[in-house]
Design a protein around this motif. Structure first.
Motif, PDB file in Angstrom:
ATOM      1  N   ALA A 435       2.521   4.314   8.644  1.00  0.00           N
ATOM      2  CA  ALA A 435       2.194   3.083   7.917  1.00  0.00           C
ATOM      3  C   ALA A 435       1.002   3.298   6.982  1.00  0.00           C
ATOM      4  CB  ALA A 435       1.903   1.954   8.903  1.00  0.00           C
ATOM      5  N   GLY A 436      -0.006   4.014   7.464  1.00  0.00           N
ATOM      6  CA  GLY A 436      -1.169   4.300   6.624  1.00  0.00           C
ATOM      7  C   GLY A 436      -0.823   5.167   5.430  1.00  0.00           C
ATOM      8  N   CYS A 437       0.010   6.164   5.644  1.00  0.00           N
ATOM      9  CA  CYS A 437       0.426   7.047   4.544  1.00  0.00           C
ATOM     10  C   CYS A 437       1.254   6.295   3.506  1.00  0.00           C
ATOM     11  CB  CYS A 437       1.215   8.231   5.089  1.00  0.00           C
ATOM     12  SG  CYS A 437       0.221   9.438   5.991  1.00  0.00           S
ATOM     13  N   LEU A 438       2.086   5.360   3.967  1.00  0.00           N
ATOM     14  CA  LEU A 438       2.867   4.561   3.024  1.00  0.00           C
ATOM     15  C   LEU A 438       1.954   3.734   2.130  1.00  0.00           C
ATOM     16  CD1 LEU A 438       5.829   3.344   5.290  1.00  0.00           C
ATOM     17  CD2 LEU A 438       5.988   4.855   3.306  1.00  0.00           C
ATOM     18  N   ILE A 439       0.887   3.180   2.711  1.00  0.00           N
ATOM     19  CA  ILE A 439      -0.071   2.424   1.909  1.00  0.00           C
ATOM     20  C   ILE A 439      -0.773   3.346   0.915  1.00  0.00           C
ATOM     21  CG2 ILE A 439      -2.215   1.105   1.996  1.00  0.00           C
ATOM     22  CD1 ILE A 439      -1.324  -0.029   4.667  1.00  0.00           C
ATOM     23  N   TRP A 440      -1.175   4.534   1.384  1.00  0.00           N
ATOM     24  CA  TRP A 440      -1.845   5.516   0.513  1.00  0.00           C
ATOM     25  C   TRP A 440      -0.926   5.926  -0.635  1.00  0.00           C
ATOM     26  CZ3 TRP A 440      -2.417  11.340   1.919  1.00  0.00           C
ATOM     27  CH2 TRP A 440      -3.154  11.992   0.917  1.00  0.00           C
ATOM     28  N   ASP A 441       0.320   6.200  -0.316  1.00  0.00           N
ATOM     29  CA  ASP A 441       1.269   6.682  -1.321  1.00  0.00           C
ATOM     30  C   ASP A 441       1.621   5.604  -2.339  1.00  0.00           C
ATOM     31  OD1 ASP A 441       3.067   8.314  -2.660  1.00  0.00           O
ATOM     32  OD2 ASP A 441       4.702   7.930  -1.259  1.00  0.00           O
ATOM     33  N   ASN A 442       1.594   4.364  -1.926  1.00  0.00           N
ATOM     34  CA  ASN A 442       2.067   3.282  -2.800  1.00  0.00           C
ATOM     35  C   ASN A 442       0.971   2.285  -3.167  1.00  0.00           C
ATOM     36  OD1 ASN A 442       5.252   3.616  -2.738  1.00  0.00           O
ATOM     37  ND2 ASN A 442       4.530   3.958  -0.650  1.00  0.00           N
ATOM     38  N   HIS A 443      -0.301   2.689  -3.052  1.00  0.00           N
ATOM     39  CA  HIS A 443      -1.374   1.728  -3.287  1.00  0.00           C
ATOM     40  C   HIS A 443      -1.386   1.217  -4.727  1.00  0.00           C
ATOM     41  CE1 HIS A 443      -3.247   5.500  -4.650  1.00  0.00           C
ATOM     42  NE2 HIS A 443      -4.055   4.750  -5.368  1.00  0.00           N
ATOM     43  N   GLU A 444      -1.041   2.089  -5.696  1.00  0.00           N
ATOM     44  CA  GLU A 444      -1.036   1.635  -7.081  1.00  0.00           C
ATOM     45  C   GLU A 444       0.070   0.615  -7.311  1.00  0.00           C
ATOM     46  OE1 GLU A 444      -0.796   4.962  -9.629  1.00  0.00           O
ATOM     47  OE2 GLU A 444      -2.788   5.733  -9.134  1.00  0.00           O
ATOM     48  N   ALA A 445       1.246   0.906  -6.750  1.00  0.00           N
ATOM     49  CA  ALA A 445       2.368  -0.026  -6.912  1.00  0.00           C
ATOM     50  C   ALA A 445       2.074  -1.348  -6.218  1.00  0.00           C
ATOM     51  CB  ALA A 445       3.645   0.599  -6.347  1.00  0.00           C
ATOM     52  N   ILE A 446       1.406  -1.282  -5.052  1.00  0.00           N
ATOM     53  CA  ILE A 446       1.073  -2.512  -4.324  1.00  0.00           C
ATOM     54  C   ILE A 446       0.078  -3.356  -5.136  1.00  0.00           C
ATOM     55  CG2 ILE A 446      -0.056  -3.416  -2.266  1.00  0.00           C
ATOM     56  CD1 ILE A 446       1.003  -0.944  -0.772  1.00  0.00           C
ATOM     57  N   GLY A 447      -0.888  -2.678  -5.745  1.00  0.00           N
ATOM     58  CA  GLY A 447      -1.900  -3.421  -6.491  1.00  0.00           C
ATOM     59  C   GLY A 447      -1.431  -3.919  -7.840  1.00  0.00           C
ATOM     60  N   ASP A 448      -0.595  -3.108  -8.525  1.00  0.00           N
ATOM     61  CA  ASP A 448      -0.216  -3.440  -9.898  1.00  0.00           C
ATOM     62  C   ASP A 448       1.216  -3.922 -10.047  1.00  0.00           C
ATOM     63  OD1 ASP A 448      -2.711  -2.486 -10.471  1.00  0.00           O
ATOM     64  OD2 ASP A 448      -2.012  -0.482 -11.010  1.00  0.00           O
ATOM     65  N   GLY A 449       1.964  -3.910  -8.954  1.00  0.00           N
ATOM     66  CA  GLY A 449       3.393  -4.183  -9.056  1.00  0.00           C
ATOM     67  C   GLY A 449       3.722  -5.532  -9.652  1.00  0.00           C
ATOM     68  N   ILE A 450       3.061  -6.591  -9.179  1.00  0.00           N
ATOM     69  CA  ILE A 450       3.387  -7.932  -9.663  1.00  0.00           C
ATOM     70  C   ILE A 450       3.039  -8.061 -11.142  1.00  0.00           C
ATOM     71  CG2 ILE A 450       2.828 -10.372  -9.442  1.00  0.00           C
ATOM     72  CD1 ILE A 450       2.393  -9.921  -6.475  1.00  0.00           C
ATOM     73  N   GLU A 451       1.885  -7.545 -11.532  1.00  0.00           N
ATOM     74  CA  GLU A 451       1.476  -7.640 -12.928  1.00  0.00           C
ATOM     75  C   GLU A 451       2.426  -6.867 -13.834  1.00  0.00           C
ATOM     76  OE1 GLU A 451      -2.326  -6.429 -15.794  1.00  0.00           O
ATOM     77  OE2 GLU A 451      -2.442  -6.240 -13.603  1.00  0.00           O
ATOM     78  N   LYS A 452       2.791  -5.646 -13.425  1.00  0.00           N
ATOM     79  CA  LYS A 452       3.698  -4.839 -14.225  1.00  0.00           C
ATOM     80  C   LYS A 452       5.079  -5.465 -14.304  1.00  0.00           C
ATOM     81  CE  LYS A 452       1.415  -0.397 -13.477  1.00  0.00           C
ATOM     82  NZ  LYS A 452       1.546   0.969 -12.894  1.00  0.00           N
ATOM     83  N   ALA A 453       5.517  -6.039 -13.194  1.00  0.00           N
ATOM     84  CA  ALA A 453       6.831  -6.684 -13.199  1.00  0.00           C
ATOM     85  C   ALA A 453       6.849  -7.844 -14.190  1.00  0.00           C
ATOM     86  CB  ALA A 453       7.176  -7.187 -11.801  1.00  0.00           C
ATOM     87  N   GLY A 454       5.754  -8.619 -14.219  1.00  0.00           N
ATOM     88  CA  GLY A 454       5.682  -9.719 -15.166  1.00  0.00           C
ATOM     89  C   GLY A 454       5.687  -9.238 -16.604  1.00  0.00           C
ATOM     90  N   ASP A 455       4.917  -8.187 -16.888  1.00  0.00           N
ATOM     91  CA  ASP A 455       4.909  -7.627 -18.239  1.00  0.00           C
ATOM     92  C   ASP A 455       6.279  -7.091 -18.620  1.00  0.00           C
ATOM     93  OD1 ASP A 455       2.256  -8.227 -18.358  1.00  0.00           O
ATOM     94  OD2 ASP A 455       1.558  -6.212 -17.864  1.00  0.00           O
ATOM     95  N   TRP A 456       6.908  -6.416 -17.673  1.00  0.00           N
ATOM     96  CA  TRP A 456       8.230  -5.816 -17.946  1.00  0.00           C
ATOM     97  C   TRP A 456       9.247  -6.895 -18.284  1.00  0.00           C
ATOM     98  CZ3 TRP A 456      13.223  -6.004 -16.217  1.00  0.00           C
ATOM     99  CH2 TRP A 456      14.050  -4.946 -16.588  1.00  0.00           C
ATOM    100  N   ILE A 457       9.258  -7.967 -17.491  1.00  0.00           N
ATOM    101  CA  ILE A 457      10.217  -9.046 -17.726  1.00  0.00           C
ATOM    102  C   ILE A 457       9.950  -9.696 -19.074  1.00  0.00           C
ATOM    103  CG2 ILE A 457      10.973 -11.324 -16.931  1.00  0.00           C
ATOM    104  CD1 ILE A 457      10.486 -10.340 -14.075  1.00  0.00           C
ATOM    105  N   GLY A 458       8.678  -9.885 -19.413  1.00  0.00           N
ATOM    106  CA  GLY A 458       8.367 -10.502 -20.696  1.00  0.00           C
ATOM    107  C   GLY A 458       8.774  -9.643 -21.874  1.00  0.00           C
TER     108      GLY A 458
END
Length: 483
Positions: A435-458
């Motif tokens: 679980a810790g490694c998954l957070i480490w591996d995907n921390h950028e996506a977790i932090g920026d995912g919603i913002e990037k998804a919104g930009d992408w859709i727009g």
């Protein structure tokens, strides 16, 4: 080996021109063959010429006509090879051009020699200064540069492979065979079997152009390879790169979230089991047996005439596991501990009662868990085997998550097969690490995912709509047998 510059600057049109000339040659040779047949060979076919000389002439004339026919076959095969090469080179060059365009779109510069570098000129001076002092950005830039460079090299290699295959086939098509009827120039005449070479080339071209994507690439893990195949399939069916990107993003997010939830839930439930074992001396049950143990307990304590008492015991035992089989195996070992099916070690049951008793003890639910766990662990090991030192250095977080995920699946499988404090502790530990490694591996996506998804859709809404419409038409056409 062909270079990027050679491929991008070469006009492949002359290959088709040469193919037309070879086909024209075959047509002219066919005319000569017919003239030879009607004016020369037919002399030996009538009753006017008899004797030994006629027999020798018949053999020689038939051999000559065979060479005319073989020359046509060889010329046609050469024409086919050249046309195939033209089509293949054009397609592969287009693939290379698209790779370059995609790299530039992603912020890279590609030189005339195919060298890839991040285009810092697109940034403002302030952005360049900030980016150069940001370790995460610098790492991302290096990884992106390497990824695009590897992709362009793979496209260049595909053209080079096709070029080498063409050379090999052109050499093979002119080699005369041995033993064909009327062939009197064994190994030194025209190749009457040249058509087999062109047929093989047709198949090879189809394999390369349609199935090249099915090969695992250098510096690509098994997991990345399978995800890429799925993404490519979605893009081909829908006709939209945007839909494929969205599918890949959603799928990766779903898989990651599911893996994280599974690791946390199994670690939590295993921790509770270990606490009850240490504090309350409650037996440890195998992973995935909660439902089965509850059903077996209900049936064992059911009052006569109740719903649970009317359940077919053999059917229920086959599904949830047989308590009797477990008890019998442990009794044979002289153990004072009398476990239920959920508490029994399948290894102990198999040792004392055989594999059949172990299967009865496990039941279908637990058995499926064992099979699934073994498969997941085997997949994880296969995925880890595709890593090399450079890949680990380039993305240690991803390697850590794959390694800990494989260890977690192995521990969970061990807990399913043989519940004990040891396997329980391993499941807790590897689950928390995973679980810790998954957070480490995907921390950028977790932090920026919603913002990037919104930009992408727009940014991509209109393109996505067009892609869906075009893709739906293509998919409908593919599924319509009358189209």
């Amino acid at each position: 080996m062909l270079t990027y510059h050679e491929i991008m600057s070469t006009d492949f049109g002359p290959l088709n021109t040469a193919a037309d000339k070879w086909q024209s040659m075959a047509d002219e040779i066919h005319k000569v063959e017919l003239a030879y047949r009607d004016s020369v060979q037919k002399i030996t076919l009538g009753p006017q010429w008899l004797g030994e000389s006629a027999t020798v002439a018949h053999t020689n004339f038939a051999a000559t006509r065979y060479e005319y026919q073989a020359a046509q076959t060889q010329a046609k095969a050469t024409a086919t090879l050249l046309r195939n090469a033209h089509q293949q080179f054009v397609e592969l060059k287009k693939q290379l051009e698209n790779a370059r365009a995609d790299a530039v779109k992603a912020g890279m510069k590609v030189s005339e020699q195919g060298n890839v570098a991040y285009d810092w000129d697109k940034l403002t001076p302030a952005e360049r200064t900030a980016a150069r002092h940001d370790p995460d950005h610098a790492r991302t830039v290096r990884e992106s540069e390497q990824s695009w460079a590897d992709y362009i090299k793979a496209c260049v290699k595909a053209v080079d492979d096709a070029d080498k295959d063409l050379k090999k086939d052109l050499e093979a098509v002119v080699k005369d065979g041995y033993g064909n009827k009327n062939d009197e120039t064994l190994g030194t005449g025209f190749n009457g079997d040249a058509g087999k070479v062109s047929q093989a080339d047709d198949k090879q071209k189809q394999d390369r152009t349609q199935l090249a994507a099915l090969k695992i690439r250098d510096n690509e893990t098994l997991e990345d390879y399978l995800l890429r195949l799925q993404r490519t399939g979605v893009e081909k069916i829908s006709g939209s790169k945007e839909i494929a990107d969205l599918f890949a993003a959603v799928q990766k997010g779903t898989i990651t979230a599911g893996a994280f939830a599974r690791a946390i839930s199994k670690s939590g439930s295993s921790g509770l089991k270990l606490y009850k074992y240490l504090k309350k001396e409650k037996p440890i049950t195998a992973a995935g047996t909660f439902l089965g143990s509850r059903i077996n307990a209900r049936i064992a304590s059911a009052a006569p005439g109740s719903f649970w008492s009317r359940m077919p015991p053999n059917l229920v035992g086959a599904l949830t596991g047989s308590d009797e089989a477990a008890k019998l195996a442990y009794a044979r070992a002289g153990s004072a501990f009398v476990p239920t099916a959920a508490e029994a070690s399948l290894i102990t049951v198999a040792k004392n009662g055989g594999l059949a008793e172990a299967a009865k003890t496990a039941g279908w639910l637990r058995g499926a868990g064992v099979v699934g766990g073994v498969a997941a662990t085997a997949y994880g090991l296969a995925n880890l085997s595709t890593y090399n030192g450079d890949m680990i250095k380039a993305d240690p977080a991803k390697f850590a998550s794959d390694l800990s995920g494989t260890a977690f699946n192995g521990s969970l499988t061990a807990l399913t097969v043989a519940p004990s404090p040891v396997t329980l502790g391993l499941t807790i530990g590897t689950g928390v690490v995973y679980a810790g490694c998954l957070i480490w591996d995907n921390h950028e996506a977790i932090g920026d995912g919603i913002e990037k998804a919104g930009d992408w859709i727009g940014d991509k809404a209109s393109d996505l709509g067009e892609g869906i419409s075009s893709g739906a038409k293509k998919l409908g056409s593919a599924l319509n047998p009358f189209d």
